[in-house]
Design a protein around this motif. Structure first.
Motif, PDB file in Angstrom:
ATOM      1  N   LYS A   1       0.985  -1.002  -0.006  1.00 42.59           N
ATOM      2  CA  LYS A   1      -0.100  -0.018  -0.204  1.00 42.59           C
ATOM      3  C   LYS A   1       0.763   1.328  -0.041  1.00 42.59           C
ATOM      4  O   LYS A   1       1.983   1.214   1.248  1.00 42.59           O
ATOM      5  N   GLN A   2       0.841   2.588  -0.781  1.00 42.55           N
ATOM      6  CA  GLN A   2       1.263   3.526  -1.070  1.00 42.55           C
ATOM      7  C   GLN A   2       0.706   4.229  -1.037  1.00 42.55           C
ATOM      8  O   GLN A   2      -0.535   4.544  -1.849  1.00 42.55           O
ATOM      9  N   LYS A   3       1.298   5.753  -0.807  1.00 44.10           N
ATOM     10  CA  LYS A   3       0.296   7.159  -1.015  1.00 44.10           C
ATOM     11  C   LYS A   3       0.737   7.369  -1.768  1.00 44.10           C
ATOM     12  O   LYS A   3       2.139   7.476  -2.519  1.00 44.10           O
TER      13      LYS A   3
ATOM     14  N   THR B   1      -4.590   5.765  -1.036  1.00 46.77           N
ATOM     15  CA  THR B   1      -4.150   4.807  -1.071  1.00 46.77           C
ATOM     16  C   THR B   1      -4.489   3.790  -1.844  1.00 46.77           C
ATOM     17  O   THR B   1      -4.808   4.159  -2.582  1.00 46.77           O
TER      18      THR B   1
ATOM     19  N   TYR C   1      -2.867   0.362  -4.344  1.00 49.88           N
ATOM     20  CA  TYR C   1      -2.876  -1.120  -3.843  1.00 49.88           C
ATOM     21  C   TYR C   1      -2.323  -1.794  -4.982  1.00 49.88           C
ATOM     22  O   TYR C   1      -2.892  -1.851  -6.044  1.00 49.88           O
TER      23      TYR C   1
ATOM     24  N   ARG D   1       4.428   8.888  -5.905  1.00 52.33           N
ATOM     25  CA  ARG D   1       4.195   9.609  -4.627  1.00 52.33           C
ATOM     26  C   ARG D   1       4.573  10.590  -4.844  1.00 52.33           C
ATOM     27  O   ARG D   1       5.292  11.430  -5.142  1.00 52.33           O
TER      28      ARG D   1
END
Length: 214
Positions: A89-91, A101, A103, A162
């Motif tokens: 999970k990344q912003k 977020t 996925y 990001r």
């Protein structure tokens, strides 16, 4: 002399337009406030946005079905390779600069970012053998069906970056935030033309492709 060319049924275009026709991206020399005011009119594509949202929903449902079918075998391959988490999970920065977020199935080693966030490069040694297959087939992107169904992403659009990368790139490219006028996509015009963008200079090329699409 150029006026007389009209009567010869010749097409006369300026350098910027010619560059776009040949390269299918917006040239750096065109990136000024006047160009954006002349070429980007968000209110004129409201009907298109409604149609695109409907298509995204249908594609998101289809992706979800494939994701459910492949979930067990893909999860097994990822886990048994290094016993790490299945998903990451990344912003990411979305439309209008909103943070959401994202996925994905994990394709890198567990401690891939122990030294901080890094751009992926060709031949990146952090990518696992399983991850290479997932990336090659785009299966790693299937969990993003959830982002599409939530309305955070579209099927087609500029790939979301990001927040830490956006901050860095915006300092280098003053008009970088224009790509946030539309919802980010699972894939886009920049990805069709090139797989990886690792350096700031390469991301400038990516921005030109994104602006051409927008």
């Amino acid at each position: 002399k150029l006026y007389k060319m009209i009567f010869m049924h010749a097409q006369v275009v300026d350098l910027v337009t010619f560059y776009e026709m040949i390269t299918h991206r917006v040239p750096v020399l065109a990136l000024n406030e006047a160009w954006f005011l002349e070429n980007i009119q968000e209110k004129e594509k409201q009907i298109y946005d409604v149609f695109k949202t409907l298509c995204d929903f249908l594609l998101g449902v289809t992706m979800s079905i494939f994701g459910i079918i492949l979930w067990l075998p893909v999860s097994g391959l990822i886990y048994f390779y290094d016993k790490g988490p299945i998903l990451i999970k990344q912003k990411r920065v979305g439309r209008d600069g909103r943070i959401f977020t994202i996925y994905k199935f994990r394709t890198m080693i567990v401690d891939a970012e122990k030294n901080g966030a890094q751009f992926t490069v060709p031949g990146d040694k952090r990518i696992t053998p399983v991850g290479r297959v997932l990336r090659l087939t785009r299966i790693d992107e299937l969990p993003q069906a959830l982002n599409i169904l939530r309305g955070e992403m579209s099927f087609i659009g500029p790939r979301p970056e990001r927040p830490e990368f956006v901050e860095e790139l915006a300092e280098y490219m003053p008009f970088y935030h224009v790509r946030h006028l539309v919802r980010p996509g699972l894939t886009g015009w920049a990805q069709i033309n090139r797989v990886y963008y690792a350096t700031r200079e390469e991301h400038l090329i990516k921005l030109q492709y994104d602006l051409y699409y927008i």
